[in-house]
Write a protein that holds these residues in place. Sequence first.
Motif, PDB file in Angstrom:
ATOM      1  N   VAL A   1      63.545  26.297  25.514  1.00 55.99           N
ATOM      2  CA  VAL A   1      63.086  27.525  25.397  1.00 55.99           C
ATOM      3  C   VAL A   1      62.873  27.788  23.337  1.00 55.99           C
ATOM      4  O   VAL A   1      62.855  26.766  23.194  1.00 55.99           O
ATOM      5  CB  VAL A   1      64.093  28.426  24.975  1.00 55.99           C
ATOM      6  N   VAL A   2      61.011  28.136  23.369  1.00 60.42           N
ATOM      7  CA  VAL A   2      60.781  28.070  22.422  1.00 60.42           C
ATOM      8  C   VAL A   2      60.086  29.416  21.925  1.00 60.42           C
ATOM      9  O   VAL A   2      59.789  30.315  22.129  1.00 60.42           O
ATOM     10  CB  VAL A   2      59.065  27.327  21.843  1.00 60.42           C
TER      11      VAL A   2
ATOM     12  N   GLY B   1      64.710  17.875  13.109  1.00 61.59           N
ATOM     13  CA  GLY B   1      64.105  19.302  13.024  1.00 61.59           C
ATOM     14  C   GLY B   1      63.732  19.528  14.277  1.00 61.59           C
ATOM     15  O   GLY B   1      62.951  20.419  14.936  1.00 61.59           O
ATOM     16  N   PHE B   2      64.040  18.452  15.532  1.00 62.42           N
ATOM     17  CA  PHE B   2      63.509  18.818  17.096  1.00 62.42           C
ATOM     18  C   PHE B   2      65.061  19.144  17.997  1.00 62.42           C
ATOM     19  O   PHE B   2      65.654  18.021  18.125  1.00 62.42           O
ATOM     20  CB  PHE B   2      62.404  18.029  17.403  1.00 62.42           C
TER      21      PHE B   2
ATOM     22  N   ASP C   1      57.087  28.465  11.338  1.00 62.47           N
ATOM     23  CA  ASP C   1      58.095  27.558  12.090  1.00 62.47           C
ATOM     24  C   ASP C   1      58.185  27.548  13.844  1.00 62.47           C
ATOM     25  O   ASP C   1      58.039  28.745  14.951  1.00 62.47           O
ATOM     26  CB  ASP C   1      59.196  27.560  11.309  1.00 62.47           C
ATOM     27  N   LEU C   2      58.392  25.867  14.045  1.00 61.69           N
ATOM     28  CA  LEU C   2      58.900  26.702  15.734  1.00 61.69           C
ATOM     29  C   LEU C   2      60.102  26.773  15.630  1.00 61.69           C
ATOM     30  O   LEU C   2      60.740  25.424  15.492  1.00 61.69           O
ATOM     31  CB  LEU C   2      58.135  25.810  16.548  1.00 61.69           C
ATOM     32  N   MET C   3      61.205  27.104  16.718  1.00 64.97           N
ATOM     33  CA  MET C   3      62.553  27.016  17.220  1.00 64.97           C
ATOM     34  C   MET C   3      62.477  26.081  18.640  1.00 64.97           C
ATOM     35  O   MET C   3      61.637  27.026  19.274  1.00 64.97           O
ATOM     36  CB  MET C   3      63.249  28.030  17.592  1.00 64.97           C
TER      37      MET C   3
ATOM     38  N   ARG D   1      53.622  25.002  19.956  1.00 67.00           N
ATOM     39  CA  ARG D   1      53.544  25.368  18.941  1.00 67.00           C
ATOM     40  C   ARG D   1      52.156  26.546  19.355  1.00 67.00           C
ATOM     41  O   ARG D   1      51.940  28.005  19.376  1.00 67.00           O
ATOM     42  CB  ARG D   1      53.751  25.504  17.266  1.00 67.00           C
ATOM     43  N   GLN D   2      51.443  25.933  19.344  1.00 71.17           N
ATOM     44  CA  GLN D   2      49.873  26.264  19.807  1.00 71.17           C
ATOM     45  C   GLN D   2      50.377  26.490  20.479  1.00 71.17           C
ATOM     46  O   GLN D   2      49.193  27.793  20.856  1.00 71.17           O
ATOM     47  CB  GLN D   2      49.068  25.071  19.720  1.00 71.17           C
ATOM     48  N   MET D   3      50.627  25.980  21.788  1.00 66.55           N
ATOM     49  CA  MET D   3      50.717  27.218  22.956  1.00 66.55           C
ATOM     50  C   MET D   3      51.154  28.299  23.582  1.00 66.55           C
ATOM     51  O   MET D   3      50.576  29.431  24.042  1.00 66.55           O
ATOM     52  CB  MET D   3      51.913  26.322  23.875  1.00 66.55           C
TER      53      MET D   3
END
Length: 156
Positions: free
Chosen positions: A83-84, A149-150, A90-92, A33-35
């Motif tokens: 794929v993010v 959740g991952f 939130d992050l998918m 997410r930070q990336m």
Amino acid sequence: MIRRFSKTKADPEKAVRFEDIIDGYFPLRESLRQMLVRNGFASASVTLSHAPIMDIPGLAPDAPVPLRLRHGTAGLADRLDIVVALCGDDLMVVGHGKWRWHGEAGAQHPNLSAQTRLAEPAFVRGFGLASGVLHTDLFDRITADQRIGFAVFHNS
């Protein structure tokens, strides 16, 4: 140029090829997410390979990575193709990967979890999309495990 896939039409999207280093200080999901935020992407296709990983139950998401692994499981991510996409805060995360856990604990703990972290910084490369979320039919057969959740799955 990457195209957005849909059943009705294909809209071109500008993709940016990138290389980055993500850290192991946070769980992998947070590092990804930070990336995205750091690079100004809404979504990205990312490849990570040959990265040491660890899973330590009960370690707080903002706790530092321990120098010695006294409990938990260590292993190696041979390759993760994921794929993010940012979805609000939130992050998918969806994708495909191959990894292995070391020792007897690895046989009892075969999957990645929300606690999985890199054991050290890792080099990643991929394509990022600055606007919108990458919509694709390529990953339609992968479903998220709602318990953790991952959604990166082991290559059997």
